[in-house]
Enzyme design. Sequence first.
Site, PDB file in Angstrom:
ATOM      1  N   HIS A 126       8.850  -7.569   4.947  1.00  0.00           N
ATOM      2  CA  HIS A 126       8.253  -7.712   6.277  1.00  0.00           C
ATOM      3  C   HIS A 126       9.095  -8.631   7.162  1.00  0.00           C
ATOM      4  CE1 HIS A 126       5.197  -7.964   9.378  1.00  0.00           C
ATOM      5  NE2 HIS A 126       4.370  -7.217   8.668  1.00  0.00           N
TER       6      HIS A 126
ATOM      7  N   GLU B 225       9.503  -1.642   8.650  1.00  0.00           N
ATOM      8  CA  GLU B 225       8.967  -1.801   7.298  1.00  0.00           C
ATOM      9  C   GLU B 225       8.894  -0.449   6.588  1.00  0.00           C
ATOM     10  OE1 GLU B 225       5.117  -3.956   7.755  1.00  0.00           O
ATOM     11  OE2 GLU B 225       5.804  -4.074   9.840  1.00  0.00           O
TER      12      GLU B 225
ATOM     13  N   HIS C  87      -1.967  -5.707   3.921  1.00  0.00           N
ATOM     14  CA  HIS C  87      -0.857  -6.406   3.272  1.00  0.00           C
ATOM     15  C   HIS C  87      -1.260  -7.164   2.009  1.00  0.00           C
ATOM     16  CE1 HIS C  87       1.668  -5.089   6.388  1.00  0.00           C
ATOM     17  NE2 HIS C  87       1.619  -6.130   7.201  1.00  0.00           N
TER      18      HIS C  87
END
Length: 359
Positions: A184, A322, A110
Site C-alpha cells: 500500500h 495496489e 485491509h
Amino acid sequence: MAGSRKIEKDVFGTLPDGRKVERIVLRGEGGFEARIITHGAVIQALIAPDAKGGTDDVVLGHDAFPGYLAERKFFGATVGRYANRIARGQFSLDGESVQLPVNNGPNALHGGLDGFDRKLWDIAAIEEGDEPAVTLTYTSPHGEENYPGKLDVRLTYRVTGPAELSLMMEARTDRPTIVNLTNHSFFNLEGAASGTPILDHKLTVAADHFLAIDPTSIPLPEPPRAVAGTPFDFRDSQTVGARIRDSHEQLRNGKGYDHTYCLGRDGKLALAARLEAPRAGRVMELFTDQPGLQVYSGNYLDGTISGKGGKLIRQSDAMCLEPHIWPDAPNRPDFPSPRLDPGKVYRHHTVYRFAVRAP
C-alpha cells in the site's frame, strides 16, 4: 547508511512492549535504495533517480518510527489478510458464515482492526550479492480478526535491476480460507516531501474495464464497466487531474479515483501501469501478476497528520497503485477467487521499475 554495501541493517524503532523494529536497506545503482522496516513489512523509503541526476524519496510515510504507530494510514504497508473491502465484513466459506470486524463504515477494510500492517514481521533471510534481498515472515493464527485457518506468509523484497524493486509474496494455510495481499505505498514521483500534488502526474493503466462502486466503495452487482468514454480511461497517458473533477457518479462515490481496474493477468507478470512526474522526469512502471489494480488518488488524505520533512499530508499528495484480487470477491462468484486451500500456495508478484524520461 552511507557506503558501498548493497545491503545494511539497523534498528529503526522500538514497540511499546520493547521489541525492536529493524530496517533493512537494499541498494541498486545510481543512488536507488529500498528501505524496509519489519513493522508492517513497510516500504519506509524508496529512493529513485530523477532526470537531472539527483535522487529523492518517492513514497509517503514517516522519517521516524513513532509516526507509524501514531496513525494507521497504511503508508508503504503490507496489507492483509484481505486487501481492500469485504461488504459488511461477511462471507460464507463451505457453508459456514464468517463475520469479520468492520472498520470502514459498514465494511471490512485491509485486514480489519489489527491487520498485517500492524504486525512485527520476522526476518527469515538476508541475501547479499548483485540482487540484494530480504525475506520477512508472519504467521497469522486461526481466528485472527475472525479469519479461518492458520496462515503462514512469506514476503521477499529484492532489487532485481539498477532501479527495480521486486516484491514476491506467498501464503499457505492449514484449512480453507481466503487471502488477498498487497503493498500500500503512496507514490509521489516529484518527491515525498515536495509538497506537490500528483494531479499533474501522467498515468497509464493497461485495462479496458473497471469496477463501479457504491457510496461505501463496494463493487456494484454488475459486470465490470468499460472505461471507454469515461474519466476512467487511462489506456493512453492522461494527467491524473484532467478529469478528476468531472461530474460523474463514480467520481462522486469514490471522492475521486478509488477504483479497481480489471487486468485479466491469468497469473502472468505484465505491465499494469505507468506513472510519470513532469518536473522530476521520473517514471515508474508497475508490473504484476494480479487480476486487479486499485487506483487511489489520495482522496482521504486531509492534512491532519504530517509526514516526511514535517510536511502536512493533504488530498492528492500521493497516488496508490495496489495490485490485488478484486474487492468483495468472497461474495462474488463472478470475480477472481481469493480462496486458498491446504496444500495450495497463494502467490503474488509485483515489480516497481524506475527510469527517467529521455530528454
